[in-house]
Scaffold this active site. Structure first.
Site, PDB file in Angstrom:
ATOM      1  NE  ARG A 108      -3.895   0.517   1.897  1.00  0.00           N
ATOM      2  CZ  ARG A 108      -5.111   0.551   2.432  1.00  0.00           C
ATOM      3  NH1 ARG A 108      -5.345   1.314   3.493  1.00  0.00           N
ATOM      4  NH2 ARG A 108      -6.089  -0.173   1.938  1.00  0.00           N
ATOM      5  CG  HIS A 135      -8.490   0.263  -2.792  1.00  0.00           C
ATOM      6  ND1 HIS A 135      -7.679  -0.828  -2.540  1.00  0.00           N
ATOM      7  CD2 HIS A 135      -9.142   0.532  -1.610  1.00  0.00           C
ATOM      8  CE1 HIS A 135      -7.826  -1.204  -1.276  1.00  0.00           C
ATOM      9  NE2 HIS A 135      -8.702  -0.391  -0.695  1.00  0.00           N
ATOM     10  CD  GLN A 138     -12.853  -1.902  -0.750  1.00  0.00           C
ATOM     11  OE1 GLN A 138     -12.068  -1.821   0.175  1.00  0.00           O
ATOM     12  NE2 GLN A 138     -14.058  -2.419  -0.613  1.00  0.00           N
ATOM     13  CG  ASP A 227     -13.727   6.239  -0.510  1.00  0.00           C
ATOM     14  OD1 ASP A 227     -13.650   6.097   0.730  1.00  0.00           O
ATOM     15  OD2 ASP A 227     -12.729   6.211  -1.256  1.00  0.00           O
ATOM     16  CB  CYS A 266     -14.030   0.981   0.293  1.00  0.00           C
ATOM     17  SG  CYS A 266     -13.498   2.688   0.448  1.00  0.00           S
ATOM     18  NE  ARG A 292     -10.504  -5.491   0.221  1.00  0.00           N
ATOM     19  CZ  ARG A 292      -9.783  -4.508   0.784  1.00  0.00           C
ATOM     20  NH1 ARG A 292     -10.381  -3.621   1.573  1.00  0.00           N
ATOM     21  NH2 ARG A 292      -8.485  -4.391   0.529  1.00  0.00           N
TER      22      ARG A 292
HETATM   23  N1   CP Z   1     -11.222  -0.365   2.528  1.00  0.00           N
HETATM   24  C1   CP Z   1      -9.931  -0.461   2.927  1.00  0.00           C
HETATM   25  O1   CP Z   1      -9.002  -0.639   2.133  1.00  0.00           O
HETATM   26  O2   CP Z   1      -9.761  -0.356   4.274  1.00  0.00           O
HETATM   27  P1   CP Z   1      -8.379  -0.150   5.035  1.00  0.00           P
HETATM   28  O3   CP Z   1      -7.850   1.197   4.619  1.00  0.00           O
HETATM   29  O4   CP Z   1      -8.731  -0.210   6.485  1.00  0.00           O
HETATM   30  O5   CP Z   1      -7.441  -1.240   4.630  1.00  0.00           O
HETATM   31  N1  NVA Z   2     -10.154   6.730  -1.013  1.00  0.00           N
HETATM   32  C1  NVA Z   2      -9.731   6.251   0.283  1.00  0.00           C
HETATM   33  C2  NVA Z   2      -9.887   4.776   0.379  1.00  0.00           C
HETATM   34  C3  NVA Z   2      -9.518   4.190   1.708  1.00  0.00           C
HETATM   35  C4  NVA Z   2      -9.654   2.705   1.758  1.00  0.00           C
HETATM   36  C5  NVA Z   2      -8.299   6.667   0.540  1.00  0.00           C
HETATM   37  O1  NVA Z   2      -7.466   6.558  -0.366  1.00  0.00           O
HETATM   38  O2  NVA Z   2      -8.019   7.140   1.631  1.00  0.00           O
END
Ligand code: CP
Ligand code: NVA
Length: 308
Positions: A108, A135, A138, A227, A266, A292
């Site tokens: 990530r 993402h 997801q 989101d 998400c 997931r």
């Molecule tokens: N939706 C998601 O990716 O959650 P986290 O940021 O908690 O991993």
């Molecule tokens: N759009 C959000 C998704 C988190 C899972 C972010 O990037 O923070």
């Protein structure tokens, strides 16, 4: 060996194969505990190395359970404890070590180029666990959730996104092209998908309609996605952006305009959805989060070339 970086680059038939495998695996796990292994222990002896340069709850836990159920193990590295993040070691050398010690790498990151640079030097698969531009784990999982709940291929459903044009929406757009579903996007004019996304949509002759009125965007919807308005590391004037999105809040009144729709998010959530929608019957966010695990198992198997 296959990488899983962006849905745009993965053939539609492979994405469908992943979902079919996930469904079969989920169905036979009904009475099992979280850590009970799947039959056949397909990833026995394999190590998934994970690293999060940004916060995570669900992705971290779901990959832990996913690899565990496949009989592999995971090790989570803290970026602040590596030489890499302090500039003391190159991506190339880090990738060499990861490839020699591990069997797959989940990252990530706040930098899409880093994913590409790792991909260049790794000899093991890399999985994108969220980047500024996408993402993918997801959204593939969300396609699974939509089809599971609606009991129909997503191509037969009307999907709506209300919110910012961010990484999650980019992956939803890519999914709409791969799985051929209609997508409506509701957002303020200033926050529409960027040029490169618009060109991608045009090039693929996809049916995506953008509305600056949320009521129009939700008409006829089977699924409402949302989101946070402010994503992690979003370098904007937060107060102003939240104000700009004021009319795009998902309220009971808005949901009344699409009575057959389920609500997906998400997570984590912010102020974009009212509590009484988030906790309503239409909301399927907990089922969405748990799926997931199931889909990421099949993503891992795909990366390892072990999809049934
Ligand atoms: N939706 C998601 O990716 O959650 P986290 O940021 O908690 O991993
Ligand atoms: N759009 C959000 C998704 C988190 C899972 C972010 O990037 O923070």
């Amino acid at each position: 060996m296959k990488h899983f970086i962006n849905l745009k680059d993965i053939p539609a038939k492979d994405l469908r194969r992943i979902l079919i495998d996930a469904k079969k695996r989920k169905n036979v796990r009904k009475n099992l505990n979280n850590l009970d292994p799947d039959k056949g222990t397909p990833l026995k002896g394999k190590l998934l190395i994970q690293m999060f340069e940004k916060s995570s709850l669900r992705t971290r836990l779901s990959f832990f359970l996913a690899i565990s159920q496949l009989s592999g193990r995971t090790l989570t590295l803290r970026p602040d404890e590596l030489h890499l993040s302090k500039g003391g070691e190159s991506i190339e050398d880090t990738a060499k070590i990861l490839s020699n010690f591990g069997d797959a790498f989940m990252l990530r990151t706040d930098n899409d180029e880093k994913l590409e640079e790792f991909k260049k030097h790794l000899t093991i698969p890399i999985i994108n666990g969220l980047s500024p531009s996408s993402h993918p784990t997801q959204i593939l999982s969300d396609v699974f959730t939509v089809e599971e709940i609606k009991k129909k291929p997503i191509s037969k459903l009307n999907i709506t996104w209300i919110g910012d044009s961010n990484n999650v929406l980019n992956s939803l757009i890519a999914a709409s092209i791969k799985f051929s579903f209609k997508l409506k996007v509701g957002c303020p004019k200033k926050y529409q998908p960027n040029k490169s996304m618009m060109n991608y949509i045009k090039k693929n002759k996809n049916k995506i309609t953008i509305y600056n009125d949320p009521k129009k965007a939700v008409e006829g919807a089977d699924v409402i996605f949302s989101d946070k308005v402010i994503s992690m590391n979003d370098k904007v004037n937060k107060k102003r952006k939240l104000r700009d999105f004021k009319n795009f809040k998902i309220s009971k009144n808005l949901m009344k305009k699409c009575p057959r729709a389920i609500f997906l998010h998400c997570l984590p959530r912010g102020s974009e959805v009212d509590e009484n929608v988030f906790k309503s019957k239409q909301s399927k966010v907990w089922q969405q989060a748990l799926n997931r695990v199931h889909v990421q198992k099949s993503i891992l198997l795909y990366c390892f070339g072990k999809l049934r």
